[in-house]
Design an enzyme around this catalytic site. Sequence first.
Site, PDB file in Angstrom:
ATOM      1  CG  ASP A  24      -0.079   0.034   2.535  1.00  0.00           C
ATOM      2  OD1 ASP A  24       0.201   1.129   3.045  1.00  0.00           O
ATOM      3  OD2 ASP A  24       0.303  -1.054   3.022  1.00  0.00           O
ATOM      4  CG  ASP A  30       2.027   5.173   5.739  1.00  0.00           C
ATOM      5  OD1 ASP A  30       1.323   4.211   6.099  1.00  0.00           O
ATOM      6  OD2 ASP A  30       2.488   6.002   6.542  1.00  0.00           O
TER       7      ASP A  30
END
Length: 264
Positions: free
Chosen positions: A209, A211
């Site tokens: 992912d 952040d």
Amino acid sequence: MAVGDADIGIFGGSGFYELLDDAEEIIVETPFGAPSAPLVVGDVAGKRVAFLPRHGRRHEFPPGQINFRANVWAFKELGVRRVLGPCASGALRADLHLGDFVVCDQFVDRTSGRTDTFYEGPDTTHVSAAEPYCADLRRVLVETAGELGIPVRDGGTVVVIQGPRFSTRAESRWYRDIGCDVINMTAYPECHLARELQLCYATIAMVTDYDVGVEGSEPVTADRVAEVFRENNARLRQLLFAAVPHIGPQPDDACATALLGARL
């Protein structure tokens, strides 16, 4: 199974076990309590490899509740001298892509309250963390990834936060501004505990992912992290199993001699 029956330790989930030949489950007792789960030991290209899911078989241990000392000690009890610790991580840089691997060479510890040493007295022991990851294992991982055509970054800094919450945008921007590349909740103290036992250790951070401090990114969700991890888990297994045959005996390096000059 007798103590001393594994060469390499890998922290990983049950997805790895199915690829082992002659896999055997073993319960290891440690002076620090029970590890996260029974270990599974089997053959990979003629090497004896021990696997241990750091979060437990059902992912029942959140980051701050993992018994890191017991987990690392359990590998030592089996004779393991070389450890790989893959981990899911968030990117703090926009030029990292989902599914990329970063073979980190530095960490920043932002955890709190975790027991992070085996040496609590009476002998005071200061083990250097200047170069916290094994240079030889890092080389093997980077070279193997290159041979497989897997996107990999040679070097990078992982900031390890306490969890289980994700970062605020302000925290995330700060981690990025001080030079961190990826963010994770489990990479510390696992790596340093291995160094205290004079074991070689290297990590592979899989980017799952972006952040929240990365410009344009949406707030991280556990569901999205798990989805990206599942999508790329096959490549992680491929890399680990291809790397194992290239991992030799522990050299006389900074890992194996970490206690020299460390005790007062």
